[in-house]
Write an enzyme that holds these catalytic residues in place. Sequence first.
Site, PDB file in Angstrom:
ATOM      1  N   CYS A 146       0.814  -1.227   0.000  1.00 17.73           N
ATOM      2  CA  CYS A 146       0.000   0.000   0.000  1.00 17.73           C
ATOM      3  C   CYS A 146       0.846   1.276   0.000  1.00 17.73           C
ATOM      4  O   CYS A 146       0.561   2.215  -0.751  1.00 17.73           O
ATOM      5  CB  CYS A 146      -0.945  -0.004   1.195  1.00 17.73           C
ATOM      6  SG  CYS A 146      -0.255  -0.712   2.688  1.00 17.73           S
ATOM      7  N   HIS A 160      -3.358   6.198   4.359  1.00 14.44           N
ATOM      8  CA  HIS A 160      -1.929   6.291   4.683  1.00 14.44           C
ATOM      9  C   HIS A 160      -1.409   7.656   4.227  1.00 14.44           C
ATOM     10  O   HIS A 160      -1.770   8.142   3.144  1.00 14.44           O
ATOM     11  CB  HIS A 160      -1.123   5.237   3.919  1.00 14.44           C
ATOM     12  CG  HIS A 160      -1.291   3.831   4.420  1.00 14.44           C
ATOM     13  ND1 HIS A 160      -2.110   3.460   5.459  1.00 14.44           N
ATOM     14  CD2 HIS A 160      -0.686   2.682   3.985  1.00 14.44           C
ATOM     15  CE1 HIS A 160      -2.016   2.148   5.649  1.00 14.44           C
ATOM     16  NE2 HIS A 160      -1.164   1.653   4.769  1.00 14.44           N
TER      17      HIS A 160
HETATM   18  N1  NAP Z   1      -5.226  -3.614   4.025  1.00  8.91           N
HETATM   19  C1  NAP Z   1      -4.343  -3.067   3.211  1.00  8.91           C
HETATM   20  O1  NAP Z   1      -4.102  -1.840   3.189  1.00  8.91           O
HETATM   21  C2  NAP Z   1      -3.596  -3.942   2.263  1.00  8.91           C
HETATM   22  C3  NAP Z   1      -2.827  -3.332   1.292  1.00  8.91           C
HETATM   23  C4  NAP Z   1      -2.120  -4.115   0.405  1.00  8.91           C
HETATM   24  C5  NAP Z   1      -2.198  -5.483   0.528  1.00  8.91           C
HETATM   25  N2  NAP Z   1      -2.944  -6.069   1.491  1.00  8.91           N
HETATM   26  C6  NAP Z   1      -2.981  -7.524   1.554  1.00  8.91           C
HETATM   27  O2  NAP Z   1      -4.275  -8.007   1.204  1.00  8.91           O
HETATM   28  C7  NAP Z   1      -4.546  -9.222   1.914  1.00  8.91           C
HETATM   29  C8  NAP Z   1      -5.865  -9.094   2.649  1.00  8.91           C
HETATM   30  O3  NAP Z   1      -5.818  -7.991   3.553  1.00  8.91           O
HETATM   31  P1  NAP Z   1      -7.135  -7.491   4.324  1.00  8.91           P
HETATM   32  O4  NAP Z   1      -6.739  -6.195   4.919  1.00  8.91           O
HETATM   33  O5  NAP Z   1      -8.336  -7.547   3.453  1.00  8.91           O
HETATM   34  O6  NAP Z   1      -7.275  -8.622   5.471  1.00  8.91           O
HETATM   35  P2  NAP Z   1      -8.570  -9.030   6.320  1.00  8.91           P
HETATM   36  O7  NAP Z   1      -9.543  -7.908   6.382  1.00  8.91           O
HETATM   37  O8  NAP Z   1      -8.058  -9.583   7.593  1.00  8.91           O
HETATM   38  O9  NAP Z   1      -9.264 -10.201   5.467  1.00  8.91           O
HETATM   39  C9  NAP Z   1      -8.627 -11.421   5.221  1.00  8.91           C
HETATM   40  C10 NAP Z   1      -9.427 -12.230   4.200  1.00  8.91           C
HETATM   41  O10 NAP Z   1      -8.690 -13.418   3.890  1.00  8.91           O
HETATM   42  C11 NAP Z   1      -9.538 -14.556   4.085  1.00  8.91           C
HETATM   43  N3  NAP Z   1      -8.719 -15.692   4.497  1.00  8.91           N
HETATM   44  C12 NAP Z   1      -7.779 -15.724   5.466  1.00  8.91           C
HETATM   45  N4  NAP Z   1      -7.253 -16.978   5.541  1.00  8.91           N
HETATM   46  C13 NAP Z   1      -7.881 -17.732   4.616  1.00  8.91           C
HETATM   47  C14 NAP Z   1      -7.788 -19.092   4.203  1.00  8.91           C
HETATM   48  N5  NAP Z   1      -6.931 -19.941   4.772  1.00  8.91           N
HETATM   49  N6  NAP Z   1      -8.598 -19.520   3.206  1.00  8.91           N
HETATM   50  C15 NAP Z   1      -9.468 -18.677   2.610  1.00  8.91           C
HETATM   51  N7  NAP Z   1      -9.611 -17.365   2.948  1.00  8.91           N
HETATM   52  C16 NAP Z   1      -8.817 -16.895   3.947  1.00  8.91           C
HETATM   53  C17 NAP Z   1     -10.493 -14.119   5.165  1.00  8.91           C
HETATM   54  O11 NAP Z   1     -11.619 -14.966   5.134  1.00  8.91           O
HETATM   55  P3  NAP Z   1     -12.476 -15.270   6.485  1.00  8.91           P
HETATM   56  O12 NAP Z   1     -13.302 -14.031   6.728  1.00  8.91           O
HETATM   57  O13 NAP Z   1     -13.280 -16.445   6.076  1.00  8.91           O
HETATM   58  O14 NAP Z   1     -11.476 -15.544   7.551  1.00  8.91           O
HETATM   59  C18 NAP Z   1     -10.793 -12.694   4.718  1.00  8.91           C
HETATM   60  O15 NAP Z   1     -11.723 -12.705   3.661  1.00  8.91           O
HETATM   61  C19 NAP Z   1      -3.316  -9.467   2.789  1.00  8.91           C
HETATM   62  O16 NAP Z   1      -2.416 -10.316   2.109  1.00  8.91           O
HETATM   63  C20 NAP Z   1      -2.726  -8.092   2.933  1.00  8.91           C
HETATM   64  O17 NAP Z   1      -1.335  -8.132   3.212  1.00  8.91           O
HETATM   65  C21 NAP Z   1      -3.661  -5.326   2.357  1.00  8.91           C
END
Ligand code: NAP
Length: 340
Positions: free
Chosen positions: A130, A243
């Site tokens: 990000c 951010h």
């Molecule tokens: N937030 C940011 O600013 C940002 C920026 C760039 C990249 N990212 C990346 O994007 C990804 C997601 O981030 P987020 O902020 O959206 O996280 P989050 O809100 O915690 O959501 C995580 C998601 O992943 C799913 N998940 C986790 N483990 C799983 C598994 N074993 N099998 C299937 N689904 C699974 C969860 O499903 P359940 O609800 O079923 O657990 C949920 O839908 C991460 O890799 C993060 O590093 C985030």
Amino acid sequence: MGYRIAIVGATGNVGHEMLNILAEREFPVDEIVALASRRSLGTEVSFGDRTLKTRDLETFDFSGWDMALFAIGSDATKKYAPKAAAAGCVVIDNSSLYRYDPDVPLIVPEVNPKDVHGYAKKNIIANPNCSTAQMVVALKPLHDRAKIKRVVVSTYQSVSGSGKAGIDELWNQTKGMYVPGQEVEPSAYPKQIAFNVIPHIDVFLDDGSTKEEWKMVAETKKIVDPSIKVTATCVRVPVFVGHAEAVNIEFEDFLDDDEARDILREAPGIMVIDKREDGGYVTPVECVGDFATFISRIRQDSTIDNGLNLWCVSDNLRKGAALNAVQIAELLGREVLKKG
Ligand SMILES: NC(=O)c1ccc[n+]([C@@H]2O[C@H](COP(=O)([O-])OP(=O)(O)OC[C@H]3O[C@@H](n4cnc5c(N)ncnc54)[C@H](OP(=O)(O)O)[C@@H]3O)[C@@H](O)[C@H]2O)c1
């Protein structure tokens, strides 16, 4: 004819935003499926005015699907992204797993759109961190004009950058400060995040920097130009979404602040709000839900020959993740898959 598209991690913050943005931008969708872990089986998520019931990623067959937008952690991505790619579905991944793989393009569509053609080696495209995404959108047009030698950046990163756990911890810990008996000990973060700032994101490396800081260095080189030197300090702040970054740039050629402002005004994905008066700049709460990266406080750095300072703010769930992923899907559609 449109695309068959899978949203992997549809119950998460980034997944939720990807669904919103696909609907907002009227992405040509023939069929869409929401996937998450078995825990979320049947959970309803919104896609425009439709409701989708979440399905189990573990048992899903990606054959016949055009693209899968992944937003789950690196460990789960490692297990499922190769399966999707092997089934002929192009993976656009938000995790850090593939970003540094030389056979996987790392793309910010405003900066290096031509790299999309490298997707075919693994059928995977990576989405940057990000903090990197918003910074390189601003660096690229300035680099094209005056060649950047070195960047010194300090970030002010919101808790939504660490997923649902980070948001919950800031909310509950802040409430707990006022309600005796409901104090919340740090768990998503190494120290208290409510009313505090933490100069530590991701793990420590041998040289004393953190992995988040290293990501900004490595990703800027891969996306913009390997010759650009970057040094970063990444800090978590008690803000829910958005951010901010204080960026100091040293150029090879002279570039004054007026010309930099004009260049950035014309640059794709950028909105310049830069009035030298009270409130004449953008703060994180004002950028939430927006597509743009906002640039303010553009000014000369008089301590070096060719230096500028600027303030860069963007919605980390949008340009920092979901929007950039959808823009990559649009680019892939336009340049390669050509449906819709
Ligand atoms: N937030 C940011 O600013 C940002 C920026 C760039 C990249 N990212 C990346 O994007 C990804 C997601 O981030 P987020 O902020 O959206 O996280 P989050 O809100 O915690 O959501 C995580 C998601 O992943 C799913 N998940 C986790 N483990 C799983 C598994 N074993 N099998 C299937 N689904 C699974 C969860 O499903 P359940 O609800 O079923 O657990 C949920 O839908 C991460 O890799 C993060 O590093 C985030």
